[in-house]
Design a protein around this motif. Structure first.
Motif, PDB file in Angstrom:
ATOM      1  N   PHE A 136     -29.444 -16.753 -53.785  1.00 47.61           N
ATOM      2  CA  PHE A 136     -28.786 -16.095 -54.916  1.00 47.61           C
ATOM      3  C   PHE A 136     -29.344 -16.586 -56.255  1.00 47.61           C
ATOM      4  N   ILE A 137     -29.841 -17.826 -56.274  1.00 47.70           N
ATOM      5  CA  ILE A 137     -30.374 -18.409 -57.502  1.00 47.70           C
ATOM      6  C   ILE A 137     -31.630 -19.208 -57.187  1.00 47.70           C
ATOM      7  N   GLU A 138     -32.379 -19.505 -58.226  1.00 43.38           N
ATOM      8  CA  GLU A 138     -33.475 -20.463 -58.104  1.00 43.38           C
ATOM      9  C   GLU A 138     -33.335 -21.454 -59.249  1.00 43.38           C
ATOM     10  N   LEU A 139     -33.249 -22.722 -58.910  1.00 42.87           N
ATOM     11  CA  LEU A 139     -33.154 -23.766 -59.922  1.00 42.87           C
ATOM     12  C   LEU A 139     -34.525 -24.065 -60.491  1.00 42.87           C
ATOM     13  N   ASP A 140     -34.545 -24.415 -61.756  1.00 41.40           N
ATOM     14  CA  ASP A 140     -35.799 -24.775 -62.404  1.00 41.40           C
ATOM     15  C   ASP A 140     -36.384 -26.024 -61.752  1.00 41.40           C
ATOM     16  N   ASP A 141     -37.727 -26.068 -61.664  1.00 42.51           N
ATOM     17  CA  ASP A 141     -38.382 -27.229 -61.055  1.00 42.51           C
ATOM     18  C   ASP A 141     -37.976 -28.533 -61.739  1.00 42.51           C
ATOM     19  N   MET A 143     -31.407 -22.114 -64.808  1.00 48.95           N
ATOM     20  CA  MET A 143     -31.235 -21.467 -63.513  1.00 48.95           C
ATOM     21  C   MET A 143     -31.619 -19.984 -63.576  1.00 48.95           C
ATOM     22  N   ARG A 144     -32.354 -19.507 -62.584  1.00 52.05           N
ATOM     23  CA  ARG A 144     -32.702 -18.082 -62.501  1.00 52.05           C
ATOM     24  C   ARG A 144     -31.765 -17.395 -61.514  1.00 52.05           C
ATOM     25  N   VAL A 145     -31.101 -16.348 -61.980  1.00 48.67           N
ATOM     26  CA  VAL A 145     -30.156 -15.610 -61.152  1.00 48.67           C
ATOM     27  C   VAL A 145     -30.896 -14.477 -60.452  1.00 48.67           C
ATOM     28  N   LEU A 146     -30.836 -14.443 -59.124  1.00 50.37           N
ATOM     29  CA  LEU A 146     -31.530 -13.425 -58.328  1.00 50.37           C
ATOM     30  C   LEU A 146     -30.546 -12.296 -58.041  1.00 50.37           C
ATOM     31  N   GLY A 147     -30.390 -11.436 -59.033  1.00 51.05           N
ATOM     32  CA  GLY A 147     -29.358 -10.407 -58.996  1.00 51.05           C
ATOM     33  C   GLY A 147     -29.518  -9.404 -57.877  1.00 51.05           C
ATOM     34  N   GLU A 148     -30.748  -8.999 -57.580  1.00 48.35           N
ATOM     35  CA  GLU A 148     -30.948  -8.003 -56.525  1.00 48.35           C
ATOM     36  C   GLU A 148     -30.517  -8.555 -55.172  1.00 48.35           C
ATOM     37  N   ARG A 149     -30.823  -9.827 -54.932  1.00 49.69           N
ATOM     38  CA  ARG A 149     -30.428 -10.447 -53.664  1.00 49.69           C
ATOM     39  C   ARG A 149     -28.902 -10.547 -53.570  1.00 49.69           C
ATOM     40  N   MET A 150     -28.249 -10.901 -54.677  1.00 48.42           N
ATOM     41  CA  MET A 150     -26.789 -10.949 -54.677  1.00 48.42           C
ATOM     42  C   MET A 150     -26.192  -9.582 -54.371  1.00 48.42           C
ATOM     43  N   GLY A 174     -17.803 -11.793 -53.277  1.00 49.43           N
ATOM     44  CA  GLY A 174     -16.793 -12.830 -53.440  1.00 49.43           C
ATOM     45  C   GLY A 174     -16.423 -13.338 -52.061  1.00 49.43           C
ATOM     46  N   TYR A 175     -16.014 -14.571 -51.968  1.00 49.42           N
ATOM     47  CA  TYR A 175     -15.787 -15.191 -50.664  1.00 49.42           C
ATOM     48  C   TYR A 175     -14.372 -15.736 -50.536  1.00 49.42           C
ATOM     49  N   THR A 176     -13.848 -15.674 -49.325  1.00 50.88           N
ATOM     50  CA  THR A 176     -12.737 -16.527 -48.912  1.00 50.88           C
ATOM     51  C   THR A 176     -13.142 -17.098 -47.556  1.00 50.88           C
ATOM     52  N   HIS A 177     -12.765 -18.342 -47.312  1.00 46.50           N
ATOM     53  CA  HIS A 177     -13.159 -19.035 -46.089  1.00 46.50           C
ATOM     54  C   HIS A 177     -14.682 -19.086 -45.920  1.00 46.50           C
ATOM     55  N   LEU A 178     -15.409 -18.966 -47.024  1.00 44.81           N
ATOM     56  CA  LEU A 178     -16.869 -18.899 -47.061  1.00 44.81           C
ATOM     57  C   LEU A 178     -17.399 -17.691 -46.274  1.00 44.81           C
ATOM     58  N   GLU A 196     -27.546  -7.026 -52.835  1.00 44.36           N
ATOM     59  CA  GLU A 196     -27.797  -6.628 -51.448  1.00 44.36           C
ATOM     60  C   GLU A 196     -26.817  -7.315 -50.503  1.00 44.36           C
ATOM     61  N   ALA A 197     -26.541  -8.599 -50.760  1.00 41.02           N
ATOM     62  CA  ALA A 197     -25.584  -9.327 -49.915  1.00 41.02           C
ATOM     63  C   ALA A 197     -24.193  -8.712 -50.026  1.00 41.02           C
ATOM     64  N   ALA A 198     -23.841  -8.218 -51.204  1.00 44.99           N
ATOM     65  CA  ALA A 198     -22.531  -7.598 -51.391  1.00 44.99           C
ATOM     66  C   ALA A 198     -22.420  -6.273 -50.650  1.00 44.99           C
ATOM     67  N   ARG A 199     -23.562  -5.610 -50.429  1.00 41.88           N
ATOM     68  CA  ARG A 199     -23.560  -4.324 -49.727  1.00 41.88           C
ATOM     69  C   ARG A 199     -23.507  -4.512 -48.212  1.00 41.88           C
ATOM     70  N   GLN A 200     -23.895  -5.675 -47.755  1.00 41.40           N
ATOM     71  CA  GLN A 200     -23.866  -5.943 -46.321  1.00 41.40           C
ATOM     72  C   GLN A 200     -22.440  -6.233 -45.872  1.00 41.40           C
ATOM     73  N   ASP A 201     -22.266  -6.306 -44.584  1.00 44.73           N
ATOM     74  CA  ASP A 201     -20.960  -6.563 -43.998  1.00 44.73           C
ATOM     75  C   ASP A 201     -19.962  -5.500 -44.484  1.00 44.73           C
ATOM     76  N   TYR A 202     -18.732  -5.872 -44.760  1.00 45.69           N
ATOM     77  CA  TYR A 202     -17.685  -4.894 -45.013  1.00 45.69           C
ATOM     78  C   TYR A 202     -16.793  -5.344 -46.166  1.00 45.69           C
ATOM     79  N   ALA A 203     -17.447  -5.790 -47.255  1.00 42.05           N
ATOM     80  CA  ALA A 203     -16.703  -6.275 -48.421  1.00 42.05           C
ATOM     81  C   ALA A 203     -15.920  -5.161 -49.108  1.00 42.05           C
ATOM     82  N   ASN A 204     -16.219  -3.908 -48.764  1.00 42.89           N
ATOM     83  CA  ASN A 204     -15.509  -2.763 -49.352  1.00 42.89           C
ATOM     84  C   ASN A 204     -14.356  -2.278 -48.480  1.00 42.89           C
ATOM     85  N   ALA A 205     -14.016  -3.023 -47.431  1.00 42.05           N
ATOM     86  CA  ALA A 205     -12.979  -2.579 -46.494  1.00 42.05           C
ATOM     87  C   ALA A 205     -11.609  -2.489 -47.163  1.00 42.05           C
ATOM     88  N   THR A 206     -11.300  -3.435 -48.044  1.00 44.44           N
ATOM     89  CA  THR A 206     -10.004  -3.396 -48.724  1.00 44.44           C
ATOM     90  C   THR A 206      -9.888  -2.139 -49.577  1.00 44.44           C
TER      91      THR A 206
END
Length: 471
Positions: free
Chosen positions: A266-271, A349-356, A153-157, A358-368
C-alpha cells in the motif's frame, strides 16, 4: 571530601554508598533549572531583607559564571557531591567565598529538586508539544495530498468496508489531538511552584513564594508544603500521557509495517527511513516504525515503575523519589525521538493508491452496501443480511466478485434487486454514500480536514503560551 551536610556525622560515607545514592550521573540535566531557581531565590532573599542586595549580586554573578562554565564544558561534576544542587553550591562557595553559603537559606534540597523538576518538565512539555503539533501537521498533509485514494477498511485485520485513505490518516490525527489535550492538563499541573516548602514544613524566614513564582513564570504556588515536596503526580501524569501517545504511534507503526510489505504494498517508505539486511541484499526494513513500536513498551515500563515507587510512600520526602528522574528523562528522550522521526517518515512516504484501490475492489467489502440496498427497498436488515450472505457464498464458489454478477443472478437471491444494484455496490459509490457525520465520504473527510486545521490553529496559541510560560 567533606559533605555540606556532614556536621552531624563522625564517619565518611562509604564509597559504595556514595555511588549508590548519588544522582549526579543523570540529574546534571537539571543544571539550567537549578541555576535559574537559585537566582530567583537569591533575589527573593534580598527583597525580603534576609540577605543584602550586595550578597545577592555576588551570588547571582557566581551562578551565572558557573552556568557559562557548564555550557562551555568546563565544569566537572563529582559523584561525592551527590547531586546537581550540591555540585553547584560547592563550586559557588569556592568561587565567591562564604557568602555563597547563604544561598541555601530558607530552602531544602527537597523543595529545590521539586522546583528543578517542575521547571524542567515545563520546558520539555513545550518542546514535545511542538513536535506533536508537527506530526499532526504531517498527518493532515498526507490526508490532504491523497483526497481520492480508496483503500480497504479493516476489522479483525480482514477487509471490511471501503474507506478513503485520508479518512484513515485523520483517525490518527484525532488520536494525537486528544494526546495534545492531555498534555495541556499535564502542563497545568506542572505549572505549580514548590520552592519555599522547605524540607517539609515551610520555613521560619519571612520569604515571598509568590515573588519567586512570578520570577520563574509559574501560574500558581503549592498551597501545602508537605504536598509540594512529595508530589510526583505531575510526572506520573506525564508518563501516562507519553504511554498513550506511544500507544497511538505503535498502532500506526504496525500498519506502516504491514502496508510496506509485498503482501500489502500500500505504501513505500523512503530509503532514508529504512535499513537493509547484512545477508539478504533485497531487504528494505521499516526500522523506524519497528523501533517506535518497540520503544512503546519501554515507556509503559517507566510509568509502571514510578507508580510502584510512589504508591507506598509516607509524607513527605523519601529517597525513593530519586527514582523519578531516570524514568522521566528517558521517556522524554524516547518521545521526542519518536515524534521527530515519525513526522519526517510520513512526509517521505509514497502512497500506492492504485494498489490500495484494487485491494478494496477484491473480496466483498461492498457486501454491507448491498444489504443496505435491500433495506432501502423495504426488506428488514436481518433478512437482507441473510440474502447477501448467500450471494457471497455463491460468488466464492463461482470465483466471482459481487460486481461480476448479472441482474439475473442477483434476482436468484431476491426479486428486489434491480438494474441499479451494480452502481450501488461500486466502491466509489459505497464510499460516497457514507455521508453521516464523521463518515468516510469525501464531503465528511473535507469537513474533518477543516476541523483538524481549526484544532491545530488553537493548538498554536497553546504553543505560544508555553513559550511565554518558561524562563
Amino acid at each position: 571530601m567533606s559533605k555540606l551536610w556532614g556536621g552531624r556525622f563522625t564517619k565518611n560515607t562509604d564509597v559504595a554508598v556514595e555511588e549508590f545514592t548519588s544522582s549526579i550521573s543523570f540529574d546534571w540535566r537539571l543544571y539550567r533549572e537549578d541555576i535559574a531557581g537559585s537566582i530567583a531565590h537569591a533575589r527573593m532573599l534580598a527583597k525580603c531583607g534576609i540577605i543584602t542586595a550586595d550578597e545577592a549580586d555576588q551570588i547571582i554573578a557566581g551562578l551565572k559564571s558557573i552556568l557559562a562554565d557548564i555550557e562551555a564544558g568546563n565544569f566537572s561534576f563529582e559523584t561525592a557531591l551527590e547531586d546537581i544542587h550540591m555540585n553547584i553550591e560547592r563550586r559557588l562557595i569556592e568561587r565567591i567565598g562564604p557568602v555563597g553559603g547563604k544561598l541555601h537559606t530558607a530552602r531544602s534540597r527537597n523543595d529545590q529538586v521539586a522546583l528543578d523538576t517542575h521547571m524542567y518538565l515545563k520546558r520539555e512539555i513545550a518542546a514535545i508539544a511542538r513536535l506533536l503539533w508537527d506530526l499532526e501537521a504531517a498527518l493532515v498533509e498526507t490526508a490532504a495530498n491523497h483526497p481520492d485514494v480508496i483503500m480497504p477498511g479493516y476489522t479483525h485485520l480482514q477487509r471490511a468496508q471501503p474507506i478513503l485513505f485520508a479518512h484513515h490518516m485523520l483517525a490518527y490525527f484525532f488520536m494525537l489531538a486528544r494526546d495534545f489535550s492531555r498534555l495541556q492538563g499535564v502542563w497545568e499541573r506542572t505549572d505549580l511552584m514548590p520552592l519555599g516548602a522547605g524540607a517539609l514544613a515551610g520555613t521560619t524566614f519571612p520569604i515571598d513564594r509568590f515573588y519567586v513564582a512570578e520570577q520563574l513564570k509559574f501560574a500558581k504556588v503549592y498551597d501545602n508544603s508537605l504536598d509540594a515536596v512529595s508530589d510526583r503526580d505531575y510526572i506520573i501524569e506525564f508518563l501516562a500521557f507519553a504511554s498513550l501517545l506511544m500507544l497511538h504511534l505503535s498502532r500506526l507503526s504496525e500498519e506502516i509495517i504491514l502496508w510496506s510489505t509485498a503482501e500489502f504494498a500500500f505504501i513505500e517508505l523512503d530509503d532514508a527511513h529504512c535499513t537493509g539486511s547484512s545477508i539478504m541484499p533485497q531487504k528494505k526494513n521499516p526500522d523506524v516504525a519497528e523501533l517506535v513500536r518497540g520503544k512503546t513498551g519501554r515507556v509503559y515500563g517507566h510509568l509502571m515503575a514510578l507508580l510502584t515507587v510512589v504508591k507506598g510512600l509516607p509524607l513527605a520526602y523519601n529517597k525513593d523519589l530519586q527514582e523519578d528522574k531516570e524514568a522521566l528523562f528517558d521517556t522524554i528522550d524516547t518521545v521526542k525521538f519518536s515524534l521527530r522521526v515519525y513526522a519526517t517518515m510520513l512526509r517521505g512516504m509514497r502512497v500506492l493508491g492504485e494498489r490500495m484501490s484494487e485491494a478494496a475492489r477484491q473480496d466483498y467489502a461492498n457486501a454491507t452496501d448491498m444489504a443496505d440496498y435491500l433495506v432501502k427497498k423495504g426488506l428488514p436488515f436481518r433478512q437482507a443480511h441473510e440474502v447477501v450472505g448467500r450471494c457471497v457464498r455463491y460468488c466464492l464458489d463461482a470465483g466471482k466478485r459481487l460486481t461480476d454478477l448479472s441482474l439475473a443472478e442477483f434476482k436468484q437471491f431476491s426479486p428486489l434487486f434491480e438494474a441499479d444494484i451494480i452502481d450501488a455496490i461500486q466502491i466509489e459509490t459505497c464510499v460516497a454514500a457514507r455521508n453521516s457525520y464523521g463518515g468516510t465520504s469525501s464531503t465528511q473527510v473535507k469537513h474533518q480536514l477543516q476541523t483538524a486545521k481549526e484544532v491545530m490553529a488553537k493548538q498554536q496559541a497553546v504553543l505560544d503560551l508555553y513559550t511565554k510560560g518558561n524562563v
